[in-house]
Design a protein around this motif. Structure first.
Motif, short mmCIF file in Angstrom:
data_model
loop_
_atom_site.label_atom_id
_atom_site.label_comp_id
_atom_site.label_asym_id
_atom_site.label_seq_id
_atom_site.Cartn_x
_atom_site.Cartn_y
_atom_site.Cartn_z
N THR A 227 -48.25 -49.53 -22.49
CA THR A 227 -49.14 -48.90 -23.17
C THR A 227 -48.01 -48.11 -24.31
O THR A 227 -47.84 -48.19 -25.47
N LEU A 228 -46.72 -47.75 -23.86
CA LEU A 228 -45.92 -46.74 -24.51
C LEU A 228 -44.92 -47.65 -25.46
O LEU A 228 -45.22 -46.96 -26.61
N VAL A 229 -45.44 -48.34 -25.12
CA VAL A 229 -43.72 -49.30 -26.04
C VAL A 229 -44.17 -49.48 -27.42
O VAL A 229 -44.09 -49.86 -28.08
N LYS A 230 -46.25 -49.73 -27.14
CA LYS A 230 -47.02 -50.01 -28.35
C LYS A 230 -47.00 -48.99 -29.57
O LYS A 230 -47.28 -48.71 -30.86
N TYR A 231 -46.86 -47.90 -29.33
CA TYR A 231 -46.34 -46.43 -30.33
C TYR A 231 -44.63 -46.53 -30.89
O TYR A 231 -43.86 -47.42 -30.33
N LYS A 232 -44.65 -45.80 -31.64
CA LYS A 232 -43.66 -46.02 -32.52
C LYS A 232 -42.23 -45.26 -31.38
O LYS A 232 -41.52 -44.87 -31.60
N ALA A 233 -43.03 -44.00 -30.32
CA ALA A 233 -41.86 -43.35 -30.17
C ALA A 233 -42.55 -42.98 -28.76
O ALA A 233 -43.81 -42.88 -28.50
N PHE A 234 -41.98 -42.06 -27.46
CA PHE A 234 -42.42 -41.28 -26.91
C PHE A 234 -41.99 -40.23 -26.45
O PHE A 234 -40.65 -40.14 -26.50
N ILE A 235 -42.57 -39.09 -26.85
CA ILE A 235 -41.71 -37.54 -25.99
C ILE A 235 -42.23 -37.04 -24.92
O ILE A 235 -43.37 -36.75 -24.43
N GLU A 236 -40.82 -36.65 -24.44
CA GLU A 236 -41.24 -36.10 -22.86
C GLU A 236 -40.70 -35.19 -22.99
O GLU A 236 -39.13 -35.05 -23.60
#
Length: 203
Positions: free
Chosen positions: A17-26
Motif C-alpha cells: 500500500t505504501l509504495v502507491k504513495y509519494k512517500a511514507f513519513i515515520e
C-alpha cells in the motif's frame, strides 16, 4: 513539502500500500523494525527526522522512544545503534526536510540494496558457524568467505566501569537505586501519555 498528507493509524496494508504513495513519513519507535526492511525491499520512499531533530523530539518529551536510555550512553554515536540511521540504510532513505522526493531513486535502488543486505547477512551468519567449527559453509551455492559478509561495527559506549557489589548491603543499595530509577521512568511515561491525551482532546 506541500504534498497531501494522510495519517495512518494501523491496518494500512503494509509496503504494497505504501509504495502507491509519494512517500511514507515515520518517527521511529524502536531501533529497528521489520517494517523498515519490508519497505526498503518494496521500494517505498521513506522519510525520517534528521538525527538532530529526532534527538530533540525525545529530549523535549514530544516523542516517546524507550530505547533512548540505553543508546544515549553511546554519546554522539547513539544513532549507530539505530538501523534507521545506519550507513547501510541511510543512502536509501530521506529526511523529512528534503525538498525533492525520491532524489535517491529509492524505488529502483531500494530493492537492490535490500537484496545485497540479505546476502551480506547470510554470509555473516555463515562466518559465525565457521568460527564454531563448521567448515565450507555455502550461501546460495556459493562458498562463504569473510569478505562476503557485512563488516562488524563497534560503537563506543560510556567508559564508566561497572563494579559488582561485594557485600549484601551493597547489593541492596544497588537494587533500591534501580527500583527508584524504574519507578521514575514509568512515572515519566505515564505523564507523557497523559499529556498526549490532553493534546488530542484539545485538537
Amino acid at each position: 513539502m506541500k504534498i497531501p498528507f494522510k495519517n495512518i493509524d494501523g491496518g494500512y496494508g503494509g509496503p504494497k500500500t505504501l509504495v502507491k504513495y509519494k512517500a511514507f513519513i515515520e518517527f521511529p519507535y524502536q531501533v529497528s523494525t521489520m517494517k523498515l526492511y519490508e519497505n526498503l525491499a518494496a521500494g517505498v520512499v521513506m522519510l525520517f527526522p534528521s538525527k538532530e531533530f529526532f534527538k530533540q523530539l525525545i529530549q523535549t518529551g514530544i516523542h516517546s522512544f524507550h530505547p533512548w536510555d540505553k543508546i544515549s550512553l553511546a554519546g554522539d554515536n547513539w544513532h549507530m545503534y539505530m538501523d534507521y540511521y545506519h550507513p547501510d540504510i541511510s543512502p536509501y532513505s530521506m529526511l523529512i526536510n528534503d525538498e525533492n522526493l525520491d532524489t535517491k531513486n529509492v524505488r529502483v535502488n531500494g530493492p537492490k540494496a535490500y537484496a545485497k543486505l540479505v546476502t551480506q547477512t547470510l554470509h555473516g551468519w555463515a562466518q559465525l558457524f565457521h568460527e564454531m567449527g563448521y567448515k565450507e559453509i555455502t550461501v546460495d551455492g556459493l562458498l562463504s568467505t569473510p569478505e562476503l559478509g557485512a563488516p562488524v561495527f563497534h560503537a563506543t559506549l560510556h567508559n564508566n566501569k561497572v563494579i559488582a557489589p561485594t557485600a549484601e548491603y551493597e547489593w541492596e543499595k544497588e537494587y533500591q537505586s534501580l527500583k527508584i530509577w524504574r519507578e521514575a521512568k514509568w512515572e515519566k511515561w505515564a505523564e507523557t501519555i497523559k499529556q498526549r491525551q490532553s493534546w488530542n482532546n484539545t485538537s
